[in-house]
Design a protein around this motif. Structure first.
Motif, PDB file in Angstrom:
ATOM      1  N   ASP A  25       0.833  -1.206   0.000  1.00 29.11           N
ATOM      2  CA  ASP A  25       0.000   0.000   0.000  1.00 29.11           C
ATOM      3  C   ASP A  25       0.865   1.253   0.000  1.00 29.11           C
ATOM      4  O   ASP A  25       0.572   2.226  -0.703  1.00 29.11           O
ATOM      5  CB  ASP A  25      -0.929   0.008   1.219  1.00 29.11           C
ATOM      6  N   VAL A  26       1.913   1.244   0.805  1.00 28.65           N
ATOM      7  CA  VAL A  26       2.822   2.395   0.865  1.00 28.65           C
ATOM      8  C   VAL A  26       3.575   2.525  -0.449  1.00 28.65           C
ATOM      9  O   VAL A  26       3.735   3.630  -0.980  1.00 28.65           O
ATOM     10  CB  VAL A  26       3.794   2.268   2.061  1.00 28.65           C
ATOM     11  N   LEU A  27       4.023   1.411  -1.002  1.00 32.50           N
ATOM     12  CA  LEU A  27       4.755   1.445  -2.273  1.00 32.50           C
ATOM     13  C   LEU A  27       3.897   1.997  -3.409  1.00 32.50           C
ATOM     14  O   LEU A  27       4.423   2.627  -4.329  1.00 32.50           O
ATOM     15  CB  LEU A  27       5.273   0.046  -2.620  1.00 32.50           C
TER      16      LEU A  27
ATOM     17  N   PHE B  30       4.647   0.656  11.264  1.00 35.57           N
ATOM     18  CA  PHE B  30       6.032   0.986  10.919  1.00 35.57           C
ATOM     19  C   PHE B  30       6.945  -0.237  11.038  1.00 35.57           C
ATOM     20  O   PHE B  30       7.835  -0.432  10.203  1.00 35.57           O
ATOM     21  CB  PHE B  30       6.555   2.132  11.781  1.00 35.57           C
ATOM     22  N   ASP B  31       6.732  -1.069  12.042  1.00 33.68           N
ATOM     23  CA  ASP B  31       7.552  -2.275  12.193  1.00 33.68           C
ATOM     24  C   ASP B  31       7.450  -3.171  10.963  1.00 33.68           C
ATOM     25  O   ASP B  31       8.440  -3.744  10.513  1.00 33.68           O
ATOM     26  CB  ASP B  31       7.113  -3.079  13.422  1.00 33.68           C
ATOM     27  N   ARG B  32       6.254  -3.290  10.405  1.00 39.87           N
ATOM     28  CA  ARG B  32       6.044  -4.164   9.253  1.00 39.87           C
ATOM     29  C   ARG B  32       6.462  -3.533   7.930  1.00 39.87           C
ATOM     30  O   ARG B  32       6.856  -4.234   6.992  1.00 39.87           O
ATOM     31  CB  ARG B  32       4.574  -4.592   9.162  1.00 39.87           C
ATOM     32  N   CYS B  33       6.352  -2.227   7.836  1.00 37.97           N
ATOM     33  CA  CYS B  33       6.544  -1.567   6.542  1.00 37.97           C
ATOM     34  C   CYS B  33       7.891  -0.878   6.380  1.00 37.97           C
ATOM     35  O   CYS B  33       8.284  -0.575   5.246  1.00 37.97           O
ATOM     36  CB  CYS B  33       5.422  -0.545   6.319  1.00 37.97           C
ATOM     37  N   TYR B  34       8.597  -0.622   7.447  1.00 35.61           N
ATOM     38  CA  TYR B  34       9.812   0.198   7.394  1.00 35.61           C
ATOM     39  C   TYR B  34      10.813  -0.321   6.351  1.00 35.61           C
ATOM     40  O   TYR B  34      11.130   0.384   5.387  1.00 35.61           O
ATOM     41  CB  TYR B  34      10.465   0.266   8.781  1.00 35.61           C
ATOM     42  N   TYR B  35      11.313  -1.509   6.544  1.00 37.20           N
ATOM     43  CA  TYR B  35      12.361  -1.998   5.644  1.00 37.20           C
ATOM     44  C   TYR B  35      11.869  -2.292   4.229  1.00 37.20           C
ATOM     45  O   TYR B  35      12.583  -1.994   3.262  1.00 37.20           O
ATOM     46  CB  TYR B  35      13.086  -3.197   6.257  1.00 37.20           C
ATOM     47  N   PRO B  36      10.669  -2.830   4.055  1.00 40.32           N
ATOM     48  CA  PRO B  36      10.209  -3.066   2.676  1.00 40.32           C
ATOM     49  C   PRO B  36      10.034  -1.790   1.837  1.00 40.32           C
ATOM     50  O   PRO B  36      10.082  -1.859   0.609  1.00 40.32           O
ATOM     51  CB  PRO B  36       8.861  -3.777   2.858  1.00 40.32           C
ATOM     52  N   VAL B  37       9.847  -0.626   2.475  1.00 39.36           N
ATOM     53  CA  VAL B  37       9.645   0.602   1.703  1.00 39.36           C
ATOM     54  C   VAL B  37      10.844   1.556   1.776  1.00 39.36           C
ATOM     55  O   VAL B  37      10.878   2.553   1.060  1.00 39.36           O
ATOM     56  CB  VAL B  37       8.361   1.354   2.145  1.00 39.36           C
TER      57      VAL B  37
ATOM     58  N   GLU C  87      14.010   1.842   0.762  1.00 38.17           N
ATOM     59  CA  GLU C  87      14.762   2.279  -0.421  1.00 38.17           C
ATOM     60  C   GLU C  87      13.864   2.835  -1.527  1.00 38.17           C
ATOM     61  O   GLU C  87      14.304   3.654  -2.327  1.00 38.17           O
ATOM     62  CB  GLU C  87      15.604   1.121  -0.966  1.00 38.17           C
ATOM     63  N   GLU C  88      12.615   2.402  -1.557  1.00 31.64           N
ATOM     64  CA  GLU C  88      11.715   2.757  -2.657  1.00 31.64           C
ATOM     65  C   GLU C  88      10.958   4.066  -2.462  1.00 31.64           C
ATOM     66  O   GLU C  88      10.529   4.669  -3.434  1.00 31.64           O
ATOM     67  CB  GLU C  88      10.691   1.632  -2.872  1.00 31.64           C
ATOM     68  N   LYS C  89      10.745   4.489  -1.216  1.00 28.88           N
ATOM     69  CA  LYS C  89       9.835   5.618  -0.974  1.00 28.88           C
ATOM     70  C   LYS C  89      10.520   6.814  -0.325  1.00 28.88           C
ATOM     71  O   LYS C  89       9.868   7.648   0.297  1.00 28.88           O
ATOM     72  CB  LYS C  89       8.644   5.174  -0.113  1.00 28.88           C
ATOM     73  N   GLN C  90      11.814   6.954  -0.522  1.00 29.96           N
ATOM     74  CA  GLN C  90      12.496   8.143   0.000  1.00 29.96           C
ATOM     75  C   GLN C  90      11.897   9.380  -0.648  1.00 29.96           C
ATOM     76  O   GLN C  90      11.596   9.396  -1.830  1.00 29.96           O
ATOM     77  CB  GLN C  90      13.987   8.039  -0.279  1.00 29.96           C
ATOM     78  N   GLY C  91      11.688  10.412   0.156  1.00 27.51           N
ATOM     79  CA  GLY C  91      11.086  11.651  -0.339  1.00 27.51           C
ATOM     80  C   GLY C  91       9.568  11.631  -0.356  1.00 27.51           C
ATOM     81  O   GLY C  91       8.946  12.599  -0.814  1.00 27.51           O
TER      82      GLY C  91
END
Length: 153
Positions: free
Chosen positions: A48-50, A74-81, A83-87
């Motif tokens: 969803d975040v990606l 945040f615990d579940r989504c932090y690392y998967p997003v 590199e992809e969602k900076q900014g």
């Protein structure tokens, strides 16, 4: 193709449900053409975040910190997003019975690590419930949505 605003709102009470609905309504203003997705923290996945072009997060302040389900998001989504969602354009509202500073500080720390881009300071809805809280959240969501549509964020 329309951009997507993801609203992740922890809404454990009727009043916080009003805030989540106000965020959704503000982002869905008829003059703004974006996709708006409203989810609870526990139902939000990294995908969803990606898929989002911006994120509005709503949380309660619990024991001078963000809600546990918000932390779980945040615990579940932090690392998967990471590199992809900076900014990623980001905004936050906190329903705080006290002052909200612990929650705000934790959010600043996490989003700094993610390298997300805050569009404004956290909106802290402090103290006893006020009906004006819904107007403030609606305006925040509308501002974020309009900025995303216009390419400002």
């Amino acid at each position: 193709m329309a951009k997507t605003l993801l609203i992740v709102a922890h809404a454990p009470s009727p009043n916080t449900e009003k805030l989540a609905q106000a965020a959704y309504n503000g982002a869905n203003h008829p003059d703004i053409d974006i996709n708006v997705v409203l989810k609870s923290p526990q139902d939000t996945q990294p995908e969803d975040v990606l898929a989002a072009d911006a994120l509005l997060l709503g949380t309660t302040e619990n024991l001078a910190y963000m809600a546990g389900l918000t932390k779980d998001f945040f615990d579940r989504c932090y690392y998967p997003v990471l590199e992809e969602k900076q900014g990623l354009p980001f905004a936050l509202y906190i329903r705080a019975g006290h002052d909200g500073t612990g929650t705000k500080l934790a959010m600043k720390t996490i989003t700094t690590g993610l390298r997300w881009s805050w569009i404004q300071e956290a909106l802290i809805l402090q103290g006893d419930w006020q009906d004006s809280f819904t107007d403030q959240v609606e305006e925040l969501a509308m501002t974020l949505a309009a900025g995303v549509e216009a390419g400002i964020y």
